[in-house]
Design a protein around this motif. Structure first.
Motif, PDB file in Angstrom:
ATOM      1  N   ALA A  87     -10.085   2.054  41.695  1.00  0.00           N
ATOM      2  CA  ALA A  87     -10.420   0.956  42.816  1.00  0.00           C
ATOM      3  C   ALA A  87      -9.025   0.428  43.218  1.00  0.00           C
ATOM      4  O   ALA A  87      -7.872   1.035  42.692  1.00  0.00           O
ATOM      5  CB  ALA A  87     -10.880  -0.364  41.851  1.00  0.00           C
ATOM      6  N   ASN A  88      -8.981  -0.319  44.323  1.00  0.00           N
ATOM      7  CA  ASN A  88      -7.447  -0.880  44.763  1.00  0.00           C
ATOM      8  C   ASN A  88      -6.884  -1.705  43.737  1.00  0.00           C
ATOM      9  O   ASN A  88      -7.230  -2.204  42.613  1.00  0.00           O
ATOM     10  CB  ASN A  88      -7.721  -1.639  46.026  1.00  0.00           C
ATOM     11  CG  ASN A  88      -8.561  -2.923  45.914  1.00  0.00           C
ATOM     12  OD1 ASN A  88      -8.406  -3.539  45.078  1.00  0.00           O
ATOM     13  ND2 ASN A  88      -9.412  -3.115  46.926  1.00  0.00           N
ATOM     14  N   PHE A  89      -5.504  -1.997  44.011  1.00  0.00           N
ATOM     15  CA  PHE A  89      -4.633  -2.641  43.212  1.00  0.00           C
ATOM     16  C   PHE A  89      -5.081  -3.966  42.831  1.00  0.00           C
ATOM     17  O   PHE A  89      -5.252  -4.356  41.603  1.00  0.00           O
ATOM     18  CB  PHE A  89      -3.342  -2.606  43.967  1.00  0.00           C
ATOM     19  CG  PHE A  89      -2.285  -3.354  43.064  1.00  0.00           C
ATOM     20  CD1 PHE A  89      -1.289  -2.740  42.100  1.00  0.00           C
ATOM     21  CD2 PHE A  89      -2.134  -4.748  43.020  1.00  0.00           C
ATOM     22  CE1 PHE A  89      -0.534  -3.537  41.312  1.00  0.00           C
ATOM     23  CE2 PHE A  89      -1.280  -5.555  42.443  1.00  0.00           C
ATOM     24  CZ  PHE A  89      -0.467  -4.964  41.415  1.00  0.00           C
ATOM     25  N   ALA A  90      -5.674  -4.699  43.878  1.00  0.00           N
ATOM     26  CA  ALA A  90      -5.929  -6.078  43.447  1.00  0.00           C
ATOM     27  C   ALA A  90      -7.309  -6.092  42.603  1.00  0.00           C
ATOM     28  O   ALA A  90      -7.200  -6.804  41.922  1.00  0.00           O
ATOM     29  CB  ALA A  90      -6.383  -6.704  45.051  1.00  0.00           C
ATOM     30  N   ARG A  91      -8.199  -5.525  42.798  1.00  0.00           N
ATOM     31  CA  ARG A  91      -9.418  -5.462  41.946  1.00  0.00           C
ATOM     32  C   ARG A  91      -9.174  -4.947  40.466  1.00  0.00           C
ATOM     33  O   ARG A  91      -9.555  -5.406  39.637  1.00  0.00           O
ATOM     34  CB  ARG A  91     -10.614  -4.561  42.433  1.00  0.00           C
ATOM     35  CG  ARG A  91     -11.413  -5.459  43.755  1.00  0.00           C
ATOM     36  CD  ARG A  91     -12.474  -5.180  44.109  1.00  0.00           C
ATOM     37  NE  ARG A  91     -13.039  -5.992  45.087  1.00  0.00           N
ATOM     38  CZ  ARG A  91     -13.335  -5.559  46.282  1.00  0.00           C
ATOM     39  NH1 ARG A  91     -13.190  -4.148  46.517  1.00  0.00           N
ATOM     40  NH2 ARG A  91     -13.799  -6.197  47.178  1.00  0.00           N
ATOM     41  N   THR A  92      -8.094  -3.761  40.687  1.00  0.00           N
ATOM     42  CA  THR A  92      -7.871  -3.271  39.322  1.00  0.00           C
ATOM     43  C   THR A  92      -7.286  -4.164  38.384  1.00  0.00           C
ATOM     44  O   THR A  92      -7.212  -4.498  37.294  1.00  0.00           O
ATOM     45  CB  THR A  92      -6.975  -2.077  39.355  1.00  0.00           C
ATOM     46  OG1 THR A  92      -7.918  -0.968  40.018  1.00  0.00           O
ATOM     47  CG2 THR A  92      -6.449  -1.471  38.134  1.00  0.00           C
TER      48      THR A  92
ATOM     49  N   GLY B 207      -6.883  -8.058  34.094  1.00  0.00           N
ATOM     50  CA  GLY B 207      -6.457  -9.517  33.319  1.00  0.00           C
ATOM     51  C   GLY B 207      -7.451  -9.881  32.587  1.00  0.00           C
ATOM     52  O   GLY B 207      -7.195 -10.648  31.360  1.00  0.00           O
ATOM     53  N   GLY B 208      -8.632  -9.688  32.752  1.00  0.00           N
ATOM     54  CA  GLY B 208      -9.884 -10.169  31.825  1.00  0.00           C
ATOM     55  C   GLY B 208      -9.835  -9.523  30.662  1.00  0.00           C
ATOM     56  O   GLY B 208     -10.155  -9.955  29.569  1.00  0.00           O
TER      57      GLY B 208
ATOM     58  N   ILE C 269     -17.215 -11.441  31.949  1.00  0.00           N
ATOM     59  CA  ILE C 269     -18.203 -11.350  32.765  1.00  0.00           C
ATOM     60  C   ILE C 269     -17.694 -11.539  34.222  1.00  0.00           C
ATOM     61  O   ILE C 269     -18.159 -10.746  34.930  1.00  0.00           O
ATOM     62  CB  ILE C 269     -19.351 -12.563  32.433  1.00  0.00           C
ATOM     63  CG1 ILE C 269     -20.026 -12.263  31.045  1.00  0.00           C
ATOM     64  CG2 ILE C 269     -20.249 -12.575  33.521  1.00  0.00           C
ATOM     65  CD1 ILE C 269     -20.744 -13.303  30.634  1.00  0.00           C
ATOM     66  N   GLY C 270     -16.670 -12.334  34.398  1.00  0.00           N
ATOM     67  CA  GLY C 270     -16.324 -12.688  35.768  1.00  0.00           C
ATOM     68  C   GLY C 270     -15.599 -11.366  36.378  1.00  0.00           C
ATOM     69  O   GLY C 270     -15.804 -11.129  37.480  1.00  0.00           O
ATOM     70  N   VAL C 271     -14.781 -10.846  35.559  1.00  0.00           N
ATOM     71  CA  VAL C 271     -13.983  -9.657  36.079  1.00  0.00           C
ATOM     72  C   VAL C 271     -14.884  -8.518  36.141  1.00  0.00           C
ATOM     73  O   VAL C 271     -14.551  -7.572  36.976  1.00  0.00           O
ATOM     74  CB  VAL C 271     -12.856  -9.234  35.291  1.00  0.00           C
ATOM     75  CG1 VAL C 271     -11.759 -10.493  35.253  1.00  0.00           C
ATOM     76  CG2 VAL C 271     -12.910  -8.867  33.724  1.00  0.00           C
TER      77      VAL C 271
ATOM     78  N   TYR D 157     -17.233  -4.170  39.162  1.00  0.00           N
ATOM     79  CA  TYR D 157     -18.491  -3.044  39.077  1.00  0.00           C
ATOM     80  C   TYR D 157     -19.451  -3.600  40.219  1.00  0.00           C
ATOM     81  O   TYR D 157     -20.292  -2.685  40.287  1.00  0.00           O
ATOM     82  CB  TYR D 157     -19.002  -3.092  37.428  1.00  0.00           C
ATOM     83  CG  TYR D 157     -17.922  -2.654  36.599  1.00  0.00           C
ATOM     84  CD1 TYR D 157     -17.486  -1.338  36.828  1.00  0.00           C
ATOM     85  CD2 TYR D 157     -17.125  -3.300  35.730  1.00  0.00           C
ATOM     86  CE1 TYR D 157     -16.306  -0.792  36.019  1.00  0.00           C
ATOM     87  CE2 TYR D 157     -16.172  -2.993  34.936  1.00  0.00           C
ATOM     88  CZ  TYR D 157     -15.798  -1.469  35.105  1.00  0.00           C
ATOM     89  OH  TYR D 157     -14.736  -1.278  34.133  1.00  0.00           O
ATOM     90  N   VAL D 158     -19.415  -4.695  40.729  1.00  0.00           N
ATOM     91  CA  VAL D 158     -20.606  -5.040  41.458  1.00  0.00           C
ATOM     92  C   VAL D 158     -20.345  -4.249  42.689  1.00  0.00           C
ATOM     93  O   VAL D 158     -19.483  -3.960  43.402  1.00  0.00           O
ATOM     94  CB  VAL D 158     -20.762  -6.409  41.831  1.00  0.00           C
ATOM     95  CG1 VAL D 158     -21.767  -6.587  42.972  1.00  0.00           C
ATOM     96  CG2 VAL D 158     -21.237  -7.186  40.782  1.00  0.00           C
ATOM     97  N   PRO D 159     -21.639  -3.192  43.230  1.00  0.00           N
ATOM     98  CA  PRO D 159     -21.396  -2.337  44.215  1.00  0.00           C
ATOM     99  C   PRO D 159     -21.285  -3.061  45.568  1.00  0.00           C
ATOM    100  O   PRO D 159     -21.862  -4.211  45.515  1.00  0.00           O
ATOM    101  CB  PRO D 159     -22.948  -1.716  44.311  1.00  0.00           C
ATOM    102  CG  PRO D 159     -23.411  -2.031  43.124  1.00  0.00           C
ATOM    103  CD  PRO D 159     -22.689  -3.306  42.561  1.00  0.00           C
TER     104      PRO D 159
END
Length: 112
Positions: free
Chosen positions: A56-61, A66-67, A98-100, A105-107
């Protein structure tokens, strides 16, 4: 299989960051030998490499990491440092995880 691989990468990154940081902490705060700090710094550098293995991209990774970091920090402190998380630590860590996982992982539809 892709989800298991990415979870493994998050766990490995967390162990590198927390383990490396812990060694630096011991060196500076608990008067351990200088090689604790050097080893910790090398392991922290390895963390930076391991994190790039995510697809994934930097932001989502990094948001998702962090979680994982929160959960792993509490587990490390409990198992290695003798800290006992209370129910609010555990609830907060689970909510965060759960949040992260939703973030990562949500498509999503393919963006152009």
């Amino acid at each position: 299989m892709a989800i298991l691989k990415s979870v493994y990468i998050f766990l490995l990154a967390g162990i590198c960051e927390i383990g490396g940081g812990y060694l630096v902490w011991l060196w500076l705060k608990e008067d351990k030998p200088y090689w604790y700090g050097i080893t910790g710094a090398l392991i922290l550098a390895l963390y930076g490499v391991v994190a790039t293995w995510q697809t994934a991209n930097f932001a989502r990774t990094y948001a998702t990491y962090g979680g994982f970091f929160i959960v792993l920090s509490l587990l490390w402190a409990w198992k290695i440092d003798g800290f006992k998380p209370d129910r609010y630590d555990i609830i907060g860590a689970l909510v965060t995880l759960i949040g992260v996982c939703i973030i990562f992982y949500v498509p999503r539809p393919i963006q152009q």
